[in-house]
Design a protein around this motif. Structure first.
Motif, PDB file in Angstrom:
ATOM      1  N   PHE A 170       0.536  -1.373  -0.110  1.00 36.89           N
ATOM      2  CA  PHE A 170       0.385  -0.117   0.082  1.00 36.89           C
ATOM      3  C   PHE A 170       0.683   1.176  -0.212  1.00 36.89           C
ATOM      4  CE2 PHE A 170      -3.010   3.238   1.372  1.00 36.89           C
ATOM      5  CZ  PHE A 170      -4.273   2.176   0.261  1.00 36.89           C
ATOM      6  N   PRO A 171       1.941   1.734  -0.891  1.00 28.04           N
ATOM      7  CA  PRO A 171       2.183   2.991  -1.124  1.00 28.04           C
ATOM      8  C   PRO A 171       1.597   4.457  -1.337  1.00 28.04           C
ATOM      9  CG  PRO A 171       2.228   1.208  -2.886  1.00 28.04           C
ATOM     10  CD  PRO A 171       1.572   0.835  -2.308  1.00 28.04           C
ATOM     11  N   LEU A 172       2.241   5.086  -0.915  1.00 24.78           N
ATOM     12  CA  LEU A 172       1.708   5.947  -0.259  1.00 24.78           C
ATOM     13  C   LEU A 172       2.493   7.253  -1.457  1.00 24.78           C
ATOM     14  CD1 LEU A 172       0.393   6.489   3.288  1.00 24.78           C
ATOM     15  CD2 LEU A 172      -0.619   5.662   2.085  1.00 24.78           C
ATOM     16  N   GLU A 173       2.276   6.680  -2.784  1.00 22.33           N
ATOM     17  CA  GLU A 173       2.608   7.381  -3.196  1.00 22.33           C
ATOM     18  C   GLU A 173       2.865   9.392  -3.897  1.00 22.33           C
ATOM     19  OE1 GLU A 173       2.711   6.481  -7.770  1.00 22.33           O
ATOM     20  OE2 GLU A 173       0.839   6.326  -6.697  1.00 22.33           O
ATOM     21  N   GLN A 174       1.662   9.775  -2.932  1.00 23.00           N
ATOM     22  CA  GLN A 174       1.377  10.924  -2.617  1.00 23.00           C
ATOM     23  C   GLN A 174       2.628  11.942  -1.193  1.00 23.00           C
ATOM     24  OE1 GLN A 174      -1.061   8.847  -1.839  1.00 23.00           O
ATOM     25  NE2 GLN A 174      -3.059  10.179  -2.522  1.00 23.00           N
ATOM     26  N   ILE A 175       2.898  10.709  -1.000  1.00 20.42           N
ATOM     27  CA  ILE A 175       3.610  11.576   0.286  1.00 20.42           C
ATOM     28  C   ILE A 175       5.095  10.968   0.091  1.00 20.42           C
ATOM     29  CG2 ILE A 175       2.300  12.731   1.841  1.00 20.42           C
ATOM     30  CD1 ILE A 175       2.341   9.737   3.348  1.00 20.42           C
ATOM     31  N   HIS A 176       5.146   9.507  -1.078  1.00 17.57           N
ATOM     32  CA  HIS A 176       6.572   8.813  -0.206  1.00 17.57           C
ATOM     33  C   HIS A 176       6.627   8.545  -2.017  1.00 17.57           C
ATOM     34  CE1 HIS A 176       5.355   7.379   3.674  1.00 17.57           C
ATOM     35  NE2 HIS A 176       6.462   8.354   3.821  1.00 17.57           N
ATOM     36  N   PRO A 177       7.820   9.168  -2.886  1.00 13.33           N
ATOM     37  CA  PRO A 177       8.453   9.265  -4.396  1.00 13.33           C
ATOM     38  C   PRO A 177       8.742   7.128  -4.365  1.00 13.33           C
ATOM     39  CG  PRO A 177      10.132  11.032  -2.838  1.00 13.33           C
ATOM     40  CD  PRO A 177       8.852  10.060  -2.034  1.00 13.33           C
ATOM     41  N   TRP A 178       9.088   7.159  -4.097  1.00 11.25           N
ATOM     42  CA  TRP A 178       9.691   6.093  -3.997  1.00 11.25           C
ATOM     43  C   TRP A 178       9.119   4.580  -3.723  1.00 11.25           C
ATOM     44  CZ3 TRP A 178      11.689   2.782  -0.276  1.00 11.25           C
ATOM     45  CH2 TRP A 178      12.426   2.998   1.033  1.00 11.25           C
ATOM     46  N   ALA A 179       7.961   4.431  -3.281  1.00 14.48           N
ATOM     47  CA  ALA A 179       7.777   3.647  -2.197  1.00 14.48           C
ATOM     48  C   ALA A 179       5.983   2.595  -3.772  1.00 14.48           C
ATOM     49  CB  ALA A 179       5.534   3.961  -1.608  1.00 14.48           C
ATOM     50  N   LYS A 180       6.610   3.051  -4.356  1.00  7.69           N
ATOM     51  CA  LYS A 180       5.488   2.073  -5.128  1.00  7.69           C
ATOM     52  C   LYS A 180       6.342   1.197  -6.109  1.00  7.69           C
ATOM     53  CE  LYS A 180       2.218   2.080  -8.729  1.00  7.69           C
ATOM     54  NZ  LYS A 180       0.884   2.439  -9.758  1.00  7.69           N
ATOM     55  N   ALA A 181       7.634   2.188  -6.679  1.00  4.09           N
ATOM     56  CA  ALA A 181       8.766   1.911  -7.718  1.00  4.09           C
ATOM     57  C   ALA A 181       9.059   0.129  -6.597  1.00  4.09           C
ATOM     58  CB  ALA A 181       9.869   2.368  -7.749  1.00  4.09           C
ATOM     59  N   ALA A 182       9.343   0.576  -4.983  1.00  6.05           N
ATOM     60  CA  ALA A 182       9.426  -0.805  -4.648  1.00  6.05           C
ATOM     61  C   ALA A 182       8.809  -1.597  -4.359  1.00  6.05           C
ATOM     62  CB  ALA A 182      10.142   0.066  -2.719  1.00  6.05           C
ATOM     63  N   ALA A 183       7.406  -1.646  -4.467  1.00 13.65           N
ATOM     64  CA  ALA A 183       6.394  -2.161  -3.800  1.00 13.65           C
ATOM     65  C   ALA A 183       6.578  -3.697  -5.420  1.00 13.65           C
ATOM     66  CB  ALA A 183       5.196  -1.726  -4.155  1.00 13.65           C
ATOM     67  N   ILE A 184       6.468  -2.937  -6.566  1.00 10.19           N
ATOM     68  CA  ILE A 184       7.287  -3.629  -7.984  1.00 10.19           C
ATOM     69  C   ILE A 184       7.812  -4.346  -8.460  1.00 10.19           C
ATOM     70  CG2 ILE A 184       7.028  -3.085 -10.507  1.00 10.19           C
ATOM     71  CD1 ILE A 184       5.489  -0.474 -10.573  1.00 10.19           C
ATOM     72  N   ALA A 185       9.344  -3.837  -7.442  1.00 15.53           N
ATOM     73  CA  ALA A 185      10.574  -4.501  -7.376  1.00 15.53           C
ATOM     74  C   ALA A 185      10.114  -5.533  -6.014  1.00 15.53           C
ATOM     75  CB  ALA A 185      11.759  -3.396  -7.190  1.00 15.53           C
ATOM     76  N   GLY A 186       9.686  -5.597  -5.342  1.00 16.18           N
ATOM     77  CA  GLY A 186       9.479  -6.354  -4.485  1.00 16.18           C
ATOM     78  C   GLY A 186       8.325  -7.552  -5.123  1.00 16.18           C
ATOM     79  N   ARG A 187       8.175  -8.001  -5.850  1.00 17.38           N
ATOM     80  CA  ARG A 187       6.543  -8.353  -6.471  1.00 17.38           C
ATOM     81  C   ARG A 187       7.528  -9.315  -7.894  1.00 17.38           C
ATOM     82  NH1 ARG A 187       1.857 -10.076  -4.313  1.00 17.38           N
ATOM     83  NH2 ARG A 187       1.955 -10.753  -6.450  1.00 17.38           N
ATOM     84  N   CYS A 188       8.487  -7.839  -8.418  1.00 13.70           N
ATOM     85  CA  CYS A 188       9.159  -8.640  -8.567  1.00 13.70           C
ATOM     86  C   CYS A 188      10.410  -9.877  -8.450  1.00 13.70           C
ATOM     87  CB  CYS A 188      10.211  -8.238  -9.706  1.00 13.70           C
ATOM     88  SG  CYS A 188       9.721  -6.591 -10.398  1.00 13.70           S
ATOM     89  N   ILE A 189      10.280  -9.737  -7.449  1.00 15.41           N
ATOM     90  CA  ILE A 189      11.373 -10.874  -6.487  1.00 15.41           C
ATOM     91  C   ILE A 189      10.617 -11.788  -6.131  1.00 15.41           C
ATOM     92  CG2 ILE A 189      13.007 -11.163  -4.651  1.00 15.41           C
ATOM     93  CD1 ILE A 189      14.081  -8.062  -5.359  1.00 15.41           C
ATOM     94  N   TYR A 190       9.487 -11.249  -5.811  1.00 10.33           N
ATOM     95  CA  TYR A 190       8.520 -12.387  -4.990  1.00 10.33           C
ATOM     96  C   TYR A 190       8.420 -13.876  -6.151  1.00 10.33           C
ATOM     97  CZ  TYR A 190       3.918 -14.383  -3.808  1.00 10.33           C
ATOM     98  OH  TYR A 190       3.190 -15.496  -3.145  1.00 10.33           O
ATOM     99  N   HIS A 191       8.418 -13.521  -7.383  1.00  9.04           N
ATOM    100  CA  HIS A 191       7.547 -14.300  -8.469  1.00  9.04           C
ATOM    101  C   HIS A 191       8.894 -15.668  -9.144  1.00  9.04           C
ATOM    102  CE1 HIS A 191       3.867 -13.117  -9.973  1.00  9.04           C
ATOM    103  NE2 HIS A 191       3.715 -11.695  -8.987  1.00  9.04           N
ATOM    104  N   GLN A 192       9.912 -14.707  -8.572  1.00  6.15           N
ATOM    105  CA  GLN A 192      11.310 -15.538  -8.476  1.00  6.15           C
ATOM    106  C   GLN A 192      11.138 -16.109  -7.251  1.00  6.15           C
ATOM    107  OE1 GLN A 192      15.013 -14.101 -10.237  1.00  6.15           O
ATOM    108  NE2 GLN A 192      13.906 -12.260 -11.367  1.00  6.15           N
ATOM    109  N   SER A 193      11.535 -15.827  -6.340  1.00  6.28           N
ATOM    110  CA  SER A 193      11.623 -16.746  -5.122  1.00  6.28           C
ATOM    111  C   SER A 193      10.621 -16.344  -4.033  1.00  6.28           C
ATOM    112  CB  SER A 193      12.823 -16.459  -4.667  1.00  6.28           C
ATOM    113  OG  SER A 193      13.333 -17.106  -3.081  1.00  6.28           O
ATOM    114  N   PRO A 194       9.761 -16.914  -3.282  1.00  2.99           N
ATOM    115  CA  PRO A 194       8.718 -15.701  -2.503  1.00  2.99           C
ATOM    116  C   PRO A 194       9.894 -15.923  -0.939  1.00  2.99           C
ATOM    117  CG  PRO A 194       7.556 -17.432  -3.513  1.00  2.99           C
ATOM    118  CD  PRO A 194       8.849 -17.766  -4.312  1.00  2.99           C
ATOM    119  N   ALA A 195      10.798 -17.190  -0.670  1.00  2.00           N
ATOM    120  CA  ALA A 195      11.332 -16.576   0.147  1.00  2.00           C
ATOM    121  C   ALA A 195      12.633 -15.519   0.433  1.00  2.00           C
ATOM    122  CB  ALA A 195      12.522 -18.193   0.515  1.00  2.00           C
ATOM    123  N   ALA A 196      13.234 -15.182  -0.750  1.00  2.00           N
ATOM    124  CA  ALA A 196      13.675 -14.277  -0.794  1.00  2.00           C
ATOM    125  C   ALA A 196      12.886 -13.306  -0.873  1.00  2.00           C
ATOM    126  CB  ALA A 196      14.541 -13.900  -2.716  1.00  2.00           C
TER     127      ALA A 196
END
Length: 325
Positions: A170-196
């Motif tokens: 739940f990235p709050l883009e209005q106040i956190h400029p890199w939160a959504k990009a970090a969430a997108i990266a986290g989902r990329c990692i999750y698809h390769q390895s849930p443990a990672a």
């Protein structure tokens, strides 16, 4: 149906139609309402001390699950921010209720439980655990960092077989400029390895103060070099193409449907906890749930006990009001 309303009741003196005007007749099966939206907007603005710059939209009344009331959704918007409030109105249009209507025949958290979706969501703990915790978090939120550490340090050690934890973006883009990009990266990692993903989750919170919008990707790629089960090239492509953005948007939409507007927001078997709660409070709630599940009858799989809350919400998107501190 026996219902209990936990809310404040406000008298709403709605404008009376001029004597020469007569309402059009409608079929008996069509719901009717004497709601005056213009007057209700003025009333709500006064009630909540909403500043003039905020736009207010009032939906038409809809069934509320009880024959005595109708539900009205009120939407506030201001400079890209949105916030929703739910009111209830009596059929005669003379009173409104701000709060929640509970059906004593159902789990008190059933409405939120029905909206929480955990398929394809990063998680840890046994699937058969009687207590489910669903956290809506933001990787750039300082209090999310504290709550994440609290859950990671304590849940596995103290409730290894009794609690299952899910993480929702739940990235709050209005106040956190890199939160959504970090969430997108986290989902990329999750698809390769849930443990990672959980290694990434812990790492990004630990390095939160070092990350900026322009160095997020290089830092994530450096992290990937330390994770043996992550293919750096695939990760880079996933980040560049925002391949998982739709998944993050879906998590955001789910949070908004649940009226989440601050992080961290944690649901413990459906019970909403907004802000960074101390572990002793969360521990009591989980213990209460474990005991409740042993004794309760005719309850949904997820229901809660409560405790005192912390005021540490740190990351919140609110519509401006002169009542704000």
């Amino acid at each position: 149906m026996r219902l209990v309303v936990f809310a404040s009741l406000f008298l709403c003196l709605l404008t009376v139609l001029p004597a020469q005007e007569k309402p059009k007749s409608v079929p008996a099966s069509t719901p009717t309402s004497t709601l005056d939206k213009v007057h209700m907007e003025a009333y709500v603005r006064h009630l909540l001390a909403v500043i003039p710059e905020v736009q207010v939209k009032i939906d038409d009344p809809k069934p509320a699950g009880t024959s005595d009331l109708q539900e009205i959704d009120v939407h506030f918007s201001y400079q890209g921010r949105t916030q929703d409030e739910v009111f209830y109105i009596t059929k005669d249009g003379q009173h409104i209720v701000r709060g929640v209507v509970y059906n004593l025949a159902q789990n008190p958290f059933q409405e939120d439980l029905d909206k929480l979706k955990t398929n394809g969501t990063p998680s840890f703990g046994p699937a058969t655990a009687p207590v489910t915790l669903v956290e809506f978090g933001d990787f750039e939120c300082p209090n999310c960092k504290e709550e994440a550490k609290t859950l990671r340090d304590n849940v596995p050690s103290q409730f290894a077989s009794q609690a299952h934890v899910y993480f929702k973006d739940f990235p709050l883009e209005q106040i956190h400029p890199w939160a959504k990009a970090a969430a997108i990266a986290g989902r990329c990692i999750y698809h390769q390895s849930p443990a990672a993903f959980w290694k990434y989750h812990d790492w990004i919170y630990e390095h939160q103060s070092e990350i900026q919008p322009d160095n997020l990707k290089p830092q994530v790629m450096d992290f990937a070099k330390t994770a043996q089960d992550i293919d750096g090239m695939k990760l880079g492509q996933c980040i560049d193409t925002k391949a998982t953005e739709a998944e993050v948007d879906a998590s955001l939409a789910e949070g908004r449907a649940l009226h989440v507007d601050a992080t961290p927001t944690l649901f413990v078997n459906g019970r909403r906890l907004v802000g960074n709660y101390p572990w002793q409070n969360i521990e009591q709630i989980i213990n209460g749930e474990v005991n409740y599940q042993k004794t309760a009858q005719n309850t949904a799989p997820k229901s809660e006990k409560s405790s005192e809350k912390s005021d540490d919400k740190c990351c919140e998107v609110k519509i401006p009001s002169v009542l704000d501190k």
